[in-house]
Write a protein that holds these residues in place. Structure first.
Motif, PDB file in Angstrom:
ATOM      1  N   LYS A 158    -171.906  32.646 -11.270  1.00 38.12           N
ATOM      2  CA  LYS A 158    -170.735  32.432 -10.424  1.00 38.12           C
ATOM      3  C   LYS A 158    -170.768  31.064  -9.765  1.00 38.12           C
ATOM      4  CE  LYS A 158    -167.846  34.711  -6.991  1.00 38.12           C
ATOM      5  NZ  LYS A 158    -167.655  35.937  -6.167  1.00 38.12           N
ATOM      6  N   ASN A 159    -171.937  30.655  -9.326  1.00 39.63           N
ATOM      7  CA  ASN A 159    -172.073  29.321  -8.724  1.00 39.63           C
ATOM      8  C   ASN A 159    -171.798  28.236  -9.746  1.00 39.63           C
ATOM      9  OD1 ASN A 159    -172.733  30.297  -6.182  1.00 39.63           O
ATOM     10  ND2 ASN A 159    -174.941  30.308  -6.588  1.00 39.63           N
ATOM     11  N   ALA A 160    -172.245  28.456 -10.993  1.00 39.76           N
ATOM     12  CA  ALA A 160    -172.031  27.455 -12.045  1.00 39.76           C
ATOM     13  C   ALA A 160    -170.553  27.302 -12.367  1.00 39.76           C
ATOM     14  CB  ALA A 160    -172.805  27.852 -13.299  1.00 39.76           C
ATOM     15  N   LEU A 161    -169.823  28.411 -12.395  1.00 39.83           N
ATOM     16  CA  LEU A 161    -168.396  28.358 -12.722  1.00 39.83           C
ATOM     17  C   LEU A 161    -167.543  28.002 -11.516  1.00 39.83           C
ATOM     18  CD1 LEU A 161    -167.926  31.468 -15.055  1.00 39.83           C
ATOM     19  CD2 LEU A 161    -168.594  29.138 -15.638  1.00 39.83           C
ATOM     20  N   GLY A 162    -168.020  28.345 -10.334  1.00 43.81           N
ATOM     21  CA  GLY A 162    -167.221  28.138  -9.129  1.00 43.81           C
ATOM     22  C   GLY A 162    -166.922  26.692  -8.815  1.00 43.81           C
ATOM     23  N   ALA A 163    -167.697  25.785  -9.397  1.00 50.73           N
ATOM     24  CA  ALA A 163    -167.465  24.357  -9.156  1.00 50.73           C
ATOM     25  C   ALA A 163    -166.264  23.832  -9.922  1.00 50.73           C
ATOM     26  CB  ALA A 163    -168.715  23.569  -9.548  1.00 50.73           C
ATOM     27  N   HIS A 164    -165.723  24.628 -10.828  1.00 52.96           N
ATOM     28  CA  HIS A 164    -164.606  24.200 -11.664  1.00 52.96           C
ATOM     29  C   HIS A 164    -163.301  24.813 -11.158  1.00 52.96           C
ATOM     30  CE1 HIS A 164    -167.263  22.528 -14.800  1.00 52.96           C
ATOM     31  NE2 HIS A 164    -168.065  23.502 -14.427  1.00 52.96           N
ATOM     32  N   PRO A 165    -162.241  24.015 -11.003  1.00 56.64           N
ATOM     33  CA  PRO A 165    -160.959  24.551 -10.527  1.00 56.64           C
ATOM     34  C   PRO A 165    -160.365  25.607 -11.450  1.00 56.64           C
ATOM     35  CG  PRO A 165    -160.703  22.295 -11.360  1.00 56.64           C
ATOM     36  CD  PRO A 165    -162.171  22.561 -11.259  1.00 56.64           C
ATOM     37  N   GLU A 166    -160.687  25.537 -12.754  1.00 58.16           N
ATOM     38  CA  GLU A 166    -160.146  26.503 -13.699  1.00 58.16           C
ATOM     39  C   GLU A 166    -160.598  27.928 -13.388  1.00 58.16           C
ATOM     40  OE1 GLU A 166    -161.839  23.838 -14.393  1.00 58.16           O
ATOM     41  OE2 GLU A 166    -161.025  22.693 -16.083  1.00 58.16           O
ATOM     42  N   TYR A 167    -161.738  28.025 -12.710  1.00 52.24           N
ATOM     43  CA  TYR A 167    -162.279  29.345 -12.394  1.00 52.24           C
ATOM     44  C   TYR A 167    -161.407  30.072 -11.382  1.00 52.24           C
ATOM     45  CZ  TYR A 167    -165.453  32.775 -10.326  1.00 52.24           C
ATOM     46  OH  TYR A 167    -166.003  33.936  -9.833  1.00 52.24           O
ATOM     47  N   HIS A 168    -160.812  29.324 -10.463  1.00 54.90           N
ATOM     48  CA  HIS A 168    -160.017  29.924  -9.391  1.00 54.90           C
ATOM     49  C   HIS A 168    -158.519  29.910  -9.685  1.00 54.90           C
ATOM     50  CE1 HIS A 168    -163.651  29.772  -6.900  1.00 54.90           C
ATOM     51  NE2 HIS A 168    -163.792  28.523  -7.284  1.00 54.90           N
ATOM     52  N   LYS A 169    -158.093  28.998 -10.516  1.00 57.26           N
ATOM     53  CA  LYS A 169    -156.666  28.754 -10.682  1.00 57.26           C
ATOM     54  C   LYS A 169    -155.972  29.860 -11.459  1.00 57.26           C
ATOM     55  CE  LYS A 169    -153.437  25.547  -9.944  1.00 57.26           C
ATOM     56  NZ  LYS A 169    -153.131  24.986  -8.641  1.00 57.26           N
ATOM     57  N   ARG A 170    -154.785  30.250 -11.012  1.00 55.12           N
ATOM     58  CA  ARG A 170    -153.936  31.191 -11.735  1.00 55.12           C
ATOM     59  C   ARG A 170    -152.630  30.479 -12.079  1.00 55.12           C
ATOM     60  NH1 ARG A 170    -158.051  33.088 -12.045  1.00 55.12           N
ATOM     61  NH2 ARG A 170    -158.851  35.111 -11.415  1.00 55.12           N
ATOM     62  N   PRO A 171    -152.047  30.757 -13.242  1.00 57.62           N
ATOM     63  CA  PRO A 171    -150.797  30.094 -13.630  1.00 57.62           C
ATOM     64  C   PRO A 171    -149.707  30.323 -12.585  1.00 57.62           C
ATOM     65  CG  PRO A 171    -151.732  31.302 -15.473  1.00 57.62           C
ATOM     66  CD  PRO A 171    -152.511  31.706 -14.269  1.00 57.62           C
ATOM     67  N   SER A 172    -148.935  29.287 -12.304  1.00 62.55           N
ATOM     68  CA  SER A 172    -147.849  29.370 -11.325  1.00 62.55           C
ATOM     69  C   SER A 172    -146.516  29.165 -12.021  1.00 62.55           C
ATOM     70  CB  SER A 172    -148.041  28.298 -10.245  1.00 62.55           C
ATOM     71  OG  SER A 172    -147.943  26.995 -10.820  1.00 62.55           O
ATOM     72  N   GLU A 173    -145.441  29.465 -11.310  1.00 66.48           N
ATOM     73  CA  GLU A 173    -144.106  29.222 -11.867  1.00 66.48           C
ATOM     74  C   GLU A 173    -143.904  27.732 -12.121  1.00 66.48           C
ATOM     75  OE1 GLU A 173    -141.070  30.905  -9.491  1.00 66.48           O
ATOM     76  OE2 GLU A 173    -141.849  32.953  -9.603  1.00 66.48           O
ATOM     77  N   LYS A 174    -144.500  26.900 -11.275  1.00 68.36           N
ATOM     78  CA  LYS A 174    -144.395  25.459 -11.450  1.00 68.36           C
ATOM     79  C   LYS A 174    -145.036  25.026 -12.768  1.00 68.36           C
ATOM     80  CE  LYS A 174    -143.344  21.326  -9.887  1.00 68.36           C
ATOM     81  NZ  LYS A 174    -141.935  20.896  -9.701  1.00 68.36           N
ATOM     82  N   ALA A 175    -146.118  25.701 -13.155  1.00 68.87           N
ATOM     83  CA  ALA A 175    -146.794  25.367 -14.411  1.00 68.87           C
ATOM     84  C   ALA A 175    -145.872  25.612 -15.596  1.00 68.87           C
ATOM     85  CB  ALA A 175    -148.074  26.186 -14.555  1.00 68.87           C
ATOM     86  N   VAL A 176    -145.088  26.671 -15.530  1.00 73.08           N
ATOM     87  CA  VAL A 176    -144.132  26.973 -16.597  1.00 73.08           C
ATOM     88  C   VAL A 176    -143.080  25.876 -16.683  1.00 73.08           C
ATOM     89  CG1 VAL A 176    -142.399  28.593 -17.422  1.00 73.08           C
ATOM     90  CG2 VAL A 176    -144.507  29.456 -16.387  1.00 73.08           C
ATOM     91  N   THR A 177    -142.566  25.440 -15.543  1.00 70.99           N
ATOM     92  CA  THR A 177    -141.560  24.373 -15.497  1.00 70.99           C
ATOM     93  C   THR A 177    -142.107  23.078 -16.076  1.00 70.99           C
ATOM     94  OG1 THR A 177    -140.540  25.346 -13.534  1.00 70.99           O
ATOM     95  CG2 THR A 177    -140.044  23.040 -13.996  1.00 70.99           C
ATOM     96  N   ILE A 178    -143.342  22.741 -15.714  1.00 80.77           N
ATOM     97  CA  ILE A 178    -143.969  21.519 -16.204  1.00 80.77           C
ATOM     98  C   ILE A 178    -144.143  21.578 -17.723  1.00 80.77           C
ATOM     99  CG2 ILE A 178    -146.138  20.211 -16.201  1.00 80.77           C
ATOM    100  CD1 ILE A 178    -146.361  20.910 -13.201  1.00 80.77           C
ATOM    101  N   THR A 179    -144.520  22.744 -18.221  1.00 80.12           N
ATOM    102  CA  THR A 179    -144.661  22.921 -19.668  1.00 80.12           C
ATOM    103  C   THR A 179    -143.326  22.717 -20.372  1.00 80.12           C
ATOM    104  OG1 THR A 179    -146.486  24.484 -19.364  1.00 80.12           O
ATOM    105  CG2 THR A 179    -145.333  24.523 -21.487  1.00 80.12           C
ATOM    106  N   GLU A 180    -142.262  23.292 -19.822  1.00 79.41           N
ATOM    107  CA  GLU A 180    -140.937  23.139 -20.411  1.00 79.41           C
ATOM    108  C   GLU A 180    -140.509  21.673 -20.420  1.00 79.41           C
ATOM    109  OE1 GLU A 180    -138.674  25.713 -17.937  1.00 79.41           O
ATOM    110  OE2 GLU A 180    -139.124  27.525 -19.106  1.00 79.41           O
TER     111      GLU A 180
END
Length: 294
Positions: A158-180
């Motif tokens: 958990k400590n090894a992964l916790g240093a990475h933002p991808e570990y905590h990040k969840r997709p947002s509505e803004k992410a969908v808009t940016i992809t489009e």
């Protein structure tokens, strides 16, 4: 033949078992094969008298996956170009409300790649605890360690992964808009918008597995990625179409060449910019996507 009660039992646990195997292996086909092995095991050995069926079945899956990962390690050493997990389109387990959380939490491509940093046992302990909320006694039984050892393994992972933002990040509505907006910019040739949407240090990984043409090395930087995308669009003589889809629980797209599925892209969006692009064109990793799309 399986008794009807056993069939019902297997059916109820099948999505959970698949989600564990998929996270462990990053392969839909291998995960499905292992779950099928569990079915065969249940056919050969009655589980009616097993006190904790869920723990028993997850133990079987965990050990099968650990063995598979040890075998896969050698194959990865000779894999041509970057290796990416097989994509899941439209959340394979979404149809069962009781199992929605299983697939919604932590199946992004970025997250699965982070798990590749862990050893086979570390990955098993981490997933059983973090995702399935197992107690350490059950985890210890599954991986053949002491509960105290499993606690240490989990905290280390958990400590090894916790240093990475991808570990905590969840997709947002803004992410969908940016992809489009990204897709629109590619199809219209709007390079300035592409550069605005891509992080300066963005990275594109292209997985062809030596089966089809793909970049053998990561493409680094917004300008290089923009040139790569524009080059693909300008060089092909085939008709390119696409559909926006959920890929591994987040925004993504399916790309078609003359009506045939050519590749799947998923995105890692951080701070309202695209940080990573994962482009899967290995035809062997697209077989199940084609089946879903039929």
């Amino acid at each position: 033949m399986l008794e009807s009660s056993t069939v019902s039992l297997f059916t109820s646990y099948q999505p959970l078992l698949f989600s564990l195997a998929y996270r462990m292996l990053g392969s839909v086909q291998d995960a499905e094969d292992i779950v099928q092995e569990v079915y065969i095991t249940m056919n050969e050995k009655s589980v009616q008298n097993v006190q904790n069926v869920k723990a028993y079945l997850c133990k079987i899956v965990t050990n099968r996956c650990i063995d598979e990962l040890k075998s896969a390690r050698k194959k990865r050493e000779t894999y041509v170009g970057p290796w990416l997990p097989e994509p899941i389109v439209n959340e394979k387990l979404e149809s069962d409300p009781a199992n929605k959380y299983v697939m919604k939490e932590s199946i992004s491509t970025a997250y699965l790649l982070l798990l590749e940093q862990l050893s086979e046992t570390e990955r098993a302990v981490f997933l059983l605890r973090e995702v399935l909320q197992y107690n350490y006694e059950d985890i210890a039984d599954a991986v053949g360690k002491t509960s105290a050892n499993c606690r240490q393994i989990f905290l280390r992972a958990k400590n090894a992964l916790g240093a990475h933002p991808e570990y905590h990040k969840r997709p947002s509505e803004k992410a969908v808009t940016i992809t489009e907006q990204f897709v629109s910019a590619i199809t219209s040739g709007d390079v300035s918008t592409l550069l605005r949407l891509l992080a300066v240090d963005a990275k594109l990984l292209s997985d062809g597995g030596g089966k089809t043409k793909a970049a053998l090395l990561p493409i680094l930087g917004a300008e290089r990625i923009a040139r790569f995308c524009m080059g693909v669009m300008s060089k092909t003589t085939q008709k390119i179409t696409y559909t926006l889809q959920q890929v591994n629980g987040g925004p993504g797209m399916l790309i078609y060449m003359d009506g045939r599925l050519y590749g799947v892209i998923s995105f890692n969006v951080q701070n309202e910019q695209i940080q990573d692009l994962y482009f899967i064109v290995n035809p062997e990793k697209l077989v199940h996507v084609k089946q879903v799309q039929r």
